[in-house]
Design a protein around this motif. Structure first.
Motif, PDB file in Angstrom:
ATOM      1  N   PRO A 237     -29.576 -19.898 -19.579  1.00 51.20           N
ATOM      2  CA  PRO A 237     -30.018 -19.319 -20.861  1.00 51.20           C
ATOM      3  C   PRO A 237     -29.849 -17.802 -20.910  1.00 51.20           C
ATOM      4  CG  PRO A 237     -31.601 -20.942 -20.081  1.00 51.20           C
ATOM      5  CD  PRO A 237     -30.645 -20.690 -18.954  1.00 51.20           C
ATOM      6  N   VAL A 238     -30.079 -17.143 -19.786  1.00 49.19           N
ATOM      7  CA  VAL A 238     -29.909 -15.681 -19.760  1.00 49.19           C
ATOM      8  C   VAL A 238     -28.432 -15.322 -19.917  1.00 49.19           C
ATOM      9  CG1 VAL A 238     -30.212 -13.593 -18.376  1.00 49.19           C
ATOM     10  CG2 VAL A 238     -31.967 -15.372 -18.351  1.00 49.19           C
ATOM     11  N   ARG A 239     -27.557 -16.056 -19.230  1.00 49.64           N
ATOM     12  CA  ARG A 239     -26.133 -15.765 -19.361  1.00 49.64           C
ATOM     13  C   ARG A 239     -25.649 -16.034 -20.786  1.00 49.64           C
ATOM     14  NH1 ARG A 239     -26.080 -18.333 -14.247  1.00 49.64           N
ATOM     15  NH2 ARG A 239     -25.219 -20.264 -15.117  1.00 49.64           N
ATOM     16  N   ALA A 240     -26.135 -17.101 -21.408  1.00 52.15           N
ATOM     17  CA  ALA A 240     -25.761 -17.387 -22.791  1.00 52.15           C
ATOM     18  C   ALA A 240     -26.227 -16.265 -23.712  1.00 52.15           C
ATOM     19  CB  ALA A 240     -26.361 -18.726 -23.227  1.00 52.15           C
ATOM     20  N   TRP A 241     -27.430 -15.747 -23.468  1.00 53.72           N
ATOM     21  CA  TRP A 241     -27.930 -14.632 -24.281  1.00 53.72           C
ATOM     22  C   TRP A 241     -27.075 -13.387 -24.069  1.00 53.72           C
ATOM     23  CZ3 TRP A 241     -29.954  -9.770 -23.297  1.00 53.72           C
ATOM     24  CH2 TRP A 241     -30.585  -9.150 -24.377  1.00 53.72           C
ATOM     25  N   MET A 242     -26.654 -13.139 -22.848  1.00 54.30           N
ATOM     26  CA  MET A 242     -25.780 -11.995 -22.570  1.00 54.30           C
ATOM     27  C   MET A 242     -24.476 -12.114 -23.340  1.00 54.30           C
ATOM     28  SD  MET A 242     -26.542 -11.846 -18.452  1.00 54.30           S
ATOM     29  CE  MET A 242     -25.361 -10.565 -18.008  1.00 54.30           C
ATOM     30  N   LEU A 243     -23.902 -13.323 -23.360  1.00 55.44           N
ATOM     31  CA  LEU A 243     -22.649 -13.526 -24.085  1.00 55.44           C
ATOM     32  C   LEU A 243     -22.823 -13.329 -25.584  1.00 55.44           C
ATOM     33  CD1 LEU A 243     -21.148 -16.636 -22.241  1.00 55.44           C
ATOM     34  CD2 LEU A 243     -20.334 -14.287 -22.122  1.00 55.44           C
ATOM     35  N   ASP A 244     -23.980 -13.694 -26.101  1.00 53.92           N
ATOM     36  CA  ASP A 244     -24.244 -13.543 -27.534  1.00 53.92           C
ATOM     37  C   ASP A 244     -24.587 -12.113 -27.921  1.00 53.92           C
ATOM     38  OD1 ASP A 244     -23.775 -16.199 -28.046  1.00 53.92           O
ATOM     39  OD2 ASP A 244     -25.892 -16.789 -27.867  1.00 53.92           O
ATOM     40  N   ASN A 245     -24.815 -11.267 -26.922  1.00 59.96           N
ATOM     41  CA  ASN A 245     -25.253  -9.894 -27.202  1.00 59.96           C
ATOM     42  C   ASN A 245     -24.462  -8.882 -26.366  1.00 59.96           C
ATOM     43  OD1 ASN A 245     -27.966 -10.194 -28.922  1.00 59.96           O
ATOM     44  ND2 ASN A 245     -27.932 -11.805 -27.361  1.00 59.96           N
ATOM     45  N   LEU A 246     -23.163  -9.063 -26.313  1.00 64.98           N
ATOM     46  CA  LEU A 246     -22.336  -8.197 -25.489  1.00 64.98           C
ATOM     47  C   LEU A 246     -22.354  -6.750 -25.960  1.00 64.98           C
ATOM     48  CD1 LEU A 246     -19.200 -10.473 -24.911  1.00 64.98           C
ATOM     49  CD2 LEU A 246     -20.995  -9.919 -23.271  1.00 64.98           C
ATOM     50  N   ALA A 247     -22.537  -6.537 -27.258  1.00 65.54           N
ATOM     51  CA  ALA A 247     -22.511  -5.171 -27.779  1.00 65.54           C
ATOM     52  C   ALA A 247     -23.775  -4.398 -27.433  1.00 65.54           C
ATOM     53  CB  ALA A 247     -22.310  -5.194 -29.296  1.00 65.54           C
ATOM     54  N   ALA A 305     -14.189  -1.277 -28.872  1.00 65.34           N
ATOM     55  CA  ALA A 305     -15.043  -0.692 -27.839  1.00 65.34           C
ATOM     56  C   ALA A 305     -16.515  -0.939 -28.150  1.00 65.34           C
ATOM     57  CB  ALA A 305     -14.765   0.809 -27.718  1.00 65.34           C
ATOM     58  N   ARG A 306     -16.892  -0.774 -29.417  1.00 71.02           N
ATOM     59  CA  ARG A 306     -18.294  -0.960 -29.805  1.00 71.02           C
ATOM     60  C   ARG A 306     -18.704  -2.424 -29.744  1.00 71.02           C
ATOM     61  NH1 ARG A 306     -20.348  -2.381 -34.479  1.00 71.02           N
ATOM     62  NH2 ARG A 306     -18.401  -1.981 -35.618  1.00 71.02           N
ATOM     63  N   LEU A 307     -17.856  -3.323 -30.262  1.00 73.57           N
ATOM     64  CA  LEU A 307     -18.206  -4.743 -30.296  1.00 73.57           C
ATOM     65  C   LEU A 307     -18.267  -5.359 -28.904  1.00 73.57           C
ATOM     66  CD1 LEU A 307     -16.041  -5.909 -33.340  1.00 73.57           C
ATOM     67  CD2 LEU A 307     -18.528  -5.617 -33.275  1.00 73.57           C
ATOM     68  N   SER A 308     -17.479  -4.836 -28.000  1.00 74.98           N
ATOM     69  CA  SER A 308     -17.466  -5.388 -26.641  1.00 74.98           C
ATOM     70  C   SER A 308     -18.539  -4.778 -25.749  1.00 74.98           C
ATOM     71  CB  SER A 308     -16.092  -5.182 -26.001  1.00 74.98           C
ATOM     72  OG  SER A 308     -15.795  -3.807 -25.880  1.00 74.98           O
ATOM     73  N   GLY A 309     -19.171  -3.717 -26.218  1.00 72.95           N
ATOM     74  CA  GLY A 309     -20.215  -3.095 -25.421  1.00 72.95           C
ATOM     75  C   GLY A 309     -19.706  -2.257 -24.272  1.00 72.95           C
ATOM     76  N   LEU A 310     -18.444  -1.852 -24.337  1.00 72.84           N
ATOM     77  CA  LEU A 310     -17.858  -1.098 -23.234  1.00 72.84           C
ATOM     78  C   LEU A 310     -17.933   0.410 -23.425  1.00 72.84           C
ATOM     79  CD1 LEU A 310     -14.830  -3.445 -22.521  1.00 72.84           C
ATOM     80  CD2 LEU A 310     -16.694  -2.928 -20.945  1.00 72.84           C
ATOM     81  N   GLY A 311     -18.728   0.858 -24.392  1.00 75.67           N
ATOM     82  CA  GLY A 311     -19.001   2.277 -24.516  1.00 75.67           C
ATOM     83  C   GLY A 311     -18.086   2.990 -25.482  1.00 75.67           C
ATOM     84  N   SER A 312     -17.885   4.268 -25.240  1.00 77.36           N
ATOM     85  CA  SER A 312     -17.048   5.097 -26.108  1.00 77.36           C
ATOM     86  C   SER A 312     -15.600   4.643 -26.007  1.00 77.36           C
ATOM     87  CB  SER A 312     -17.157   6.557 -25.684  1.00 77.36           C
ATOM     88  OG  SER A 312     -16.566   6.745 -24.407  1.00 77.36           O
ATOM     89  N   PRO A 313     -14.764   5.034 -26.978  1.00 78.78           N
ATOM     90  CA  PRO A 313     -13.339   4.664 -26.883  1.00 78.78           C
ATOM     91  C   PRO A 313     -12.698   5.105 -25.575  1.00 78.78           C
ATOM     92  CG  PRO A 313     -13.841   5.436 -29.092  1.00 78.78           C
ATOM     93  CD  PRO A 313     -15.086   5.669 -28.276  1.00 78.78           C
ATOM     94  N   ALA A 314     -13.050   6.303 -25.097  1.00 75.46           N
ATOM     95  CA  ALA A 314     -12.468   6.781 -23.840  1.00 75.46           C
ATOM     96  C   ALA A 314     -12.937   5.919 -22.665  1.00 75.46           C
ATOM     97  CB  ALA A 314     -12.840   8.243 -23.606  1.00 75.46           C
ATOM     98  N   ALA A 315     -14.235   5.599 -22.643  1.00 76.12           N
ATOM     99  CA  ALA A 315     -14.757   4.750 -21.566  1.00 76.12           C
ATOM    100  C   ALA A 315     -14.161   3.351 -21.645  1.00 76.12           C
ATOM    101  CB  ALA A 315     -16.282   4.683 -21.654  1.00 76.12           C
ATOM    102  N   PHE A 316     -13.988   2.841 -22.865  1.00 71.18           N
ATOM    103  CA  PHE A 316     -13.390   1.518 -23.046  1.00 71.18           C
ATOM    104  C   PHE A 316     -11.957   1.492 -22.532  1.00 71.18           C
ATOM    105  CE2 PHE A 316     -10.767  -0.991 -26.184  1.00 71.18           C
ATOM    106  CZ  PHE A 316     -10.943  -2.210 -25.551  1.00 71.18           C
TER     107      PHE A 316
END
Length: 337
Positions: A237-247, A305-316
């Motif tokens: 359940p925690v992993r499923a929640w993580m996948l649903d809230n990647l951003a 970058a924002r939708l994937s939760g990987l940070g700023s464009p440079a960080a992404f």
């Protein structure tokens, strides 16, 4: 360039046209290339070196096989090789294409011929699972090498002394060169022509093959996407929640609270169920989602970058390049439907 990492210069000639003995155009003085067809040889892997080197006046190509192994079946048809293992005895370059069953080592006579060719100074080249034959001959021990990404883990398991580089399209280690699967063999053959005769010759051959002279990035961009499965379901359940809230921004402490566990217990249980840490799992899931967005949408990099939760464009961009081996824009150009 990452694709050629691990290059040991041969006779100090790296980066310049290589004056191989007998490299004059045409005739018996041409550089001799022996392409070894092992049982179950993969048709495209066999055809790549023949097509890459065959029309070139500086090379003379011979397809050979072990006559003691019987007919060489190749993807629904049979290869009739004009030469036997004696062709390896005077070849300047020996190419071993991939074959269907790398679990089955080549016959002793083949391994002996490969070792002998290497001992007298021949350049050895493998395409795809052909690296298994070189490893079985003991010639990759302590050296960097690559193969098709699906077989890289098996190559490392069976031959632990090999420095397997699963993310590279090819590895040039001087007198031994290995490539990833299928079309990476084209990349390697063009690299060899470039190394032997310069960029202009490689570019001309690339145009004839309708192939890029050099491809950006490595093999990681072609590896199957992340599949988030676990051995247990306690934290499912925690992993499923993580996948649903990647951003969303996540911390290990937050995830542990959601699982009603202490931080230490959560990390231990997560590692047990997934074979990785919570943050590494999360990053892999985010990279996977970014890949899907790049493949299936026209969303700008900033939005991905924002939708994937990987940070700023440079960080992404930095994270994407680190994990996939190419930039988001180049990846989209390659894979966007």
């Amino acid at each position: 360039m990452s694709t050629a990492e691990g290059h040991r210069p041969a006779n100090g000639s790296a980066g310049r046209p290589h004056p191989w003995p007998g490299s004059a155009p045409g005739g018996p003085a041409a550089h001799r290339v022996a392409v070894l067809a092992l049982p179950g040889v993969l048709p495209l892997d066999l055809g790549i070196p023949v097509q890459a080197f065959g029309p070139e006046p500086h090379y003379r190509v011979t397809v050979c096989a072990d006559p003691g192994a019987g007919p060489v079946h190749c993807g629904g048809f049979t290869v009739t090789a004009p030469a036997g293992l004696e062709a390896l005895g005077d070849a300047d370059t020996v190419v071993v294409p991939g074959y269907e069953d790398p679990e089955a080592p080549p016959p002793p006579a083949v391994l002996a011929a490969i070792r002998s060719a290497h001992a007298r100074g021949a350049r050895l080249v493998s395409i795809c699972t052909g690296a298994f034959a070189l490893a079985a001959a003991g010639l990759l021990d302590g050296r960097p090498a690559t193969t098709h990404w699906r077989d890289a883990a098996d190559l490392q398991r069976r031959y632990p002394l090999v420095d397997v580089r699963p993310n590279q399209l090819y590895v040039d280690d001087g007198d031994i060169l290995t490539s990833a699967g299928v079309t990476a063999g084209i990349d390697l053959c063009l690299h060899i022509i470039r190394r032997d005769h310069g960029a202009a010759a490689a570019n001309d051959r690339a145009r004839a093959l309708v192939a890029p002279p050099q491809r950006p990035g490595g093999q990681a961009q072609f590896i199957d996407r992340f599949r988030p499965v676990g051995r247990g379901d306690e934290l499912a359940p925690v992993r499923a929640w993580m996948l649903d809230n990647l951003a969303h921004r996540h911390s290990v402490d937050e995830l542990a609270r959601r699982a009603h566990m202490s931080r230490r217990t959560f990390i231990r249980r997560f590692q047990h169920e997934t074979d990785t840490s919570p943050m590494a799992w999360l990053t892999a899931a985010r990279i996977d989602w970014a890949r899907e967005l790049l493949e299936t949408t026209a969303a700008p990099v900033e939005q991905v970058a924002r939708l994937s939760g990987l940070g700023s464009p440079a960080a992404f961009r930095a994270a994407f390049h680190r994990h996939v081996g190419t930039s988001p824009s180049d990846y989209r150009t390659t894979f966007r439907a």
